[in-house]
Design a protein around this motif. Structure first.
Motif, PDB file in Angstrom:
ATOM      1  N   PRO A   1     -35.566  -0.401  51.293  1.00  0.00           N
ATOM      2  CA  PRO A   1     -35.698  -1.665  50.544  1.00  0.00           C
ATOM      3  C   PRO A   1     -37.104  -2.241  50.542  1.00  0.00           C
ATOM      4  N   TYR A   2     -37.795  -2.161  51.661  1.00  0.00           N
ATOM      5  CA  TYR A   2     -39.127  -2.771  51.726  1.00  0.00           C
ATOM      6  C   TYR A   2     -40.194  -1.960  50.988  1.00  0.00           C
ATOM      7  N   ASN A   3     -39.821  -0.761  50.488  1.00  0.00           N
ATOM      8  CA  ASN A   3     -40.765   0.046  49.691  1.00  0.00           C
ATOM      9  C   ASN A   3     -40.420   0.035  48.205  1.00  0.00           C
ATOM     10  N   LEU A   4     -39.478  -0.810  47.806  1.00  0.00           N
ATOM     11  CA  LEU A   4     -38.977  -0.772  46.436  1.00  0.00           C
ATOM     12  C   LEU A   4     -40.077  -0.974  45.405  1.00  0.00           C
ATOM     13  N   GLU A   5     -40.904  -1.987  45.563  1.00  0.00           N
ATOM     14  CA  GLU A   5     -41.928  -2.268  44.546  1.00  0.00           C
ATOM     15  C   GLU A   5     -42.982  -1.171  44.498  1.00  0.00           C
ATOM     16  N   LYS A   6     -43.362  -0.652  45.665  1.00  0.00           N
ATOM     17  CA  LYS A   6     -44.313   0.467  45.677  1.00  0.00           C
ATOM     18  C   LYS A   6     -43.720   1.688  44.991  1.00  0.00           C
ATOM     19  N   ALA A   7     -42.442   1.927  45.232  1.00  0.00           N
ATOM     20  CA  ALA A   7     -41.787   3.090  44.633  1.00  0.00           C
ATOM     21  C   ALA A   7     -41.721   2.967  43.118  1.00  0.00           C
ATOM     22  N   LYS A   8     -41.404   1.782  42.631  1.00  0.00           N
ATOM     23  CA  LYS A   8     -41.330   1.596  41.177  1.00  0.00           C
ATOM     24  C   LYS A   8     -42.655   1.927  40.510  1.00  0.00           C
ATOM     25  N   GLN A   9     -43.731   1.601  41.154  1.00  0.00           N
ATOM     26  CA  GLN A   9     -45.046   1.906  40.591  1.00  0.00           C
ATOM     27  C   GLN A   9     -45.382   3.389  40.752  1.00  0.00           C
ATOM     28  N   GLN A  10     -45.182   3.926  41.958  1.00  0.00           N
ATOM     29  CA  GLN A  10     -45.569   5.313  42.237  1.00  0.00           C
ATOM     30  C   GLN A  10     -44.760   6.301  41.415  1.00  0.00           C
ATOM     31  N   PHE A  11     -43.487   6.051  41.249  1.00  0.00           N
ATOM     32  CA  PHE A  11     -42.602   7.017  40.605  1.00  0.00           C
ATOM     33  C   PHE A  11     -42.714   7.008  39.081  1.00  0.00           C
ATOM     34  N   GLU A  12     -43.540   6.115  38.521  1.00  0.00           N
ATOM     35  CA  GLU A  12     -43.820   6.180  37.088  1.00  0.00           C
ATOM     36  C   GLU A  12     -44.429   7.532  36.711  1.00  0.00           C
ATOM     37  N   GLU A  13     -45.085   8.183  37.681  1.00  0.00           N
ATOM     38  CA  GLU A  13     -45.716   9.479  37.437  1.00  0.00           C
ATOM     39  C   GLU A  13     -44.689  10.540  37.051  1.00  0.00           C
ATOM     40  N   VAL A  14     -43.436  10.342  37.424  1.00  0.00           N
ATOM     41  CA  VAL A  14     -42.403  11.343  37.155  1.00  0.00           C
ATOM     42  C   VAL A  14     -42.277  11.599  35.655  1.00  0.00           C
ATOM     43  N   LYS A  15     -42.360  10.561  34.842  1.00  0.00           N
ATOM     44  CA  LYS A  15     -42.179  10.751  33.400  1.00  0.00           C
ATOM     45  C   LYS A  15     -43.336  11.553  32.795  1.00  0.00           C
ATOM     46  N   ASP A  16     -44.554  11.324  33.255  1.00  0.00           N
ATOM     47  CA  ASP A  16     -45.685  12.150  32.802  1.00  0.00           C
ATOM     48  C   ASP A  16     -45.496  13.598  33.225  1.00  0.00           C
ATOM     49  N   MET A  17     -45.016  13.782  34.451  1.00  0.00           N
ATOM     50  CA  MET A  17     -44.771  15.132  34.955  1.00  0.00           C
ATOM     51  C   MET A  17     -43.712  15.836  34.116  1.00  0.00           C
TER      52      MET A  17
END
Length: 546
Positions: free
Chosen positions: A253-269
């Motif tokens: 839970p405490y990494n939720l906002e970081k994850a939302k930003q970091q995992f945007e790379e998945v769509k480019d990949m």
């Protein structure tokens, strides 16, 4: 090159990222190795159709208990079946047709005797009940076992990494890569307030009324034994889509906002990999990233992520070029395994390079999509610093032994060299997409892969694969001065070695169709010839006029 201690540790860690390297520098094989790695009638006389795991996990005791229902088809009359379960795990009973079966254990193998031989063509199942404290990983994912951790809020955080060591360290199965179940169901009961995330789709959640909740997941595609997985934590879930592919993310839970930003790379990949390699191989099961207490693993449709939301490899660039700090290594590399390793799987762990070499090459594919071919080639050249060229890439067959960890960076550079030999990028990408399509959801050996890429070009690639995969040294392009000319040939371990190679002669690029016999390049001098080192991974030896 000489390596300082920090560099050596970094390189060793990187090259072992995905696999617990059981065969590296291992030359004496035991009966236990043969039982794990070989195919005998007790294994080949039946085909696994489905695993249905039903387990209770007690993090406070580091204890698991339950069963695996193993559905199978008899291929040849079967009187004795081999399954595998680590010998520290206790067997409660093995039940077939409502009767308990006799069995004997030898190391981690379990030999089950049927009262009468099962007949060819029969489709049936047995129930394997067991319990115990499974092996704990000392440093996952570089060794196999459970990881029993707690998050920052004190909640249990549990994961498993078993590639190489074996899925049989925590559940009974035919622990050989040649046989994948066509589907799997994974029902994991965990203490209330926690969630289990496994492969495939969530099909149910049930409060058992005893302080535990069972999370039920189903996979409808073939899956490697070592990819079947559990992940237990107080997870927060969010989701996205790429075209028709669901993207699901499970993070603390405490990494939720970081994850939302970091995992945007998945769509480019995904956009890149769909274009260059073909569609995601498991659309029916979806794609997930699951935050884990260890660095990462390619668990099919539930990729383990532990890169701490940094670019590069834990914030470091493995190529030494700076290019590796532009993207999240774990997202790209582990997801690349969905195509190479999970969809296309090596029959024998000796051929693991067709997992790791291709997946390491996907790193450069992503770079090329994002920043162009020049940066991709520079990255591939940079990771050559991780290659030792001391032992061969392909391991020993039949004893569960991998080859050299050079399978990662050397494998990727071999593929780049093959692309350069093709000298036709359209042909290269078409061949790569055809490869992923042709062998989708199959187990293969290295020769099948080699033959496929060889058939796509008029150039004979057999000596190239033989030298790079089954020998240790690189081929050496020898250049020797002659009167108003340069003599050139290959020096290699493979007899009659031949391979085209591109060089620059006074800045003009030309192709030498070099063989093991001396040939002459007219009107040239040794000192003005330079290898196209971005595209060809070879050594050069020059002998100028004395």
């Amino acid at each position: 090159m000489k390596l300082n201690l920090l560099t050596f540790i970094l390189i060793t860690t990187t090259l072992s990222l995905n696999a617990q390297v059981v065969g590296l520098n291992h030359t004496h094989f035991t009966q236990a190795d043969s039982l794990r790695g070989s195919l005998r009638p007790e294994r080949t006389n039946y085909d696994v159709l489905k695993y249905h795991l039903k387990l209770k996990v007690e993090p406070d005791k580091k204890f698991i208990s339950g069963s695996n229902t193993i559905s199978f088809e008899v291929l040849n009359d079967l009187s004795t079946m081999q399954l595998d379960l680590f010998e520290n795990m206790q067997i409660d009973s093995i039940v077939y047709a409502e009767n308990q079966l006799a069995y004997k254990r030898e190391f981690n193998a379990v030999f089950i005797d049927f009262p009468e031989a099962l007949k060819e063509g029969l489709k049936d199942s047995l129930q394997f009940y067991y319990h115990g404290n499974p092996q704990v990983a000392k440093n996952a994912p570089w060794d196999g076992g459970f990881v029993w951790e707690t998050d920052e809020d004190g909640n249990p955080w549990v994961g498993v990494a078993v590639q190489g060591t074996g899925a049989s360290l925590w559940y009974p199965n035919k622990d050989h890569q040649s046989d994948e179940p066509e589907e799997a169901q994974i029902d994991i009961a965990v203490p209330n307030g926690l969630m289990n995330v496994s492969n495939g789709r969530l099909v149910g959640e049930k409060d058992l009324g005893n302080g535990f909740t069972e999370w039920q997941w189903k996979v409808v595609n073939p899956i490697n034994n070592y990819n079947i997985m559990l992940n237990i934590a107080n997870y927060e879930h969010f989701s996205d889509t790429y075209n028709d592919l669901t993207l699901d993310y499970y993070v603390l839970p405490y990494n939720l906002e970081k994850a939302k930003q970091q995992f945007e790379e998945v769509k480019d990949m995904m956009a890149c990999f769909y274009e260059k390699m073909g569609p995601y191989p498991f659309e029916e099961d979806g794609y997930k990233l699951v935050e884990t207490p260890y660095l990462g693993m390619e668990h099919q449709s539930a990729v383990a992520y532990g890169n701490k939301y940094q670019k590069g490899y834990l914030g470091r660039d493995l190529s030494g070029t700076g290019i590796g700090l532009r993207w999240d290594f774990i997202i790209i590399h582990e997801s690349g395994h969905e195509w190479y390793g999970n969809s296309i799987t090596a029959n024998d762990i000796a051929d693991m390079w067709i997992h790791e070499g291709f997946t390491s090459y996907t790193e450069s594919i992503f770079i090329e999509c994002q920043w162009g071919k020049e940066d991709a080639l520079a990255y591939l050249k940079g990771i050559r610093n991780n290659i030792g060229n001391k032992t061969k890439i392909i391991g020993e067959y039949g004893v569960n032994a991998e080859g050299s960890s050079d399978m990662y960076s050397k494998g990727a550079n071999l593929l780049n060299t093959i692309r350069s030999i093709y000298n036709d990028d359209e042909l290269w990408w078409n061949t790569l997409r055809d490869y992923t399509k042709t062998f989708r959801h199959q187990t293969i050996d290295s020769k099948q892969m080699e033959d496929f890429f060889d058939a796509a070009t008029e150039v004979d690639l057999k000596p190239v694969f033989e030298q790079y995969l089954r020998k240790t040294a690189l081929p050496i392009l020898e250049l020797k001065a002659a009167d108003d000319a340069v003599l050139y040939r290959w020096q290699a371990d493979v007899k009659d070695f031949k391979m085209p190679v591109d060089v620059f002669v006074d800045e003009e690029e030309i192709r030498l169709n070099a063989t093991s016999a001396w040939q002459k390049l007219e009107d040239a001098e040794v000192d003005e010839i330079e290898l196209n080192s971005l595209e060809f991974y070879v050594e050069v030896k020059k002998e100028a006029n004395q």
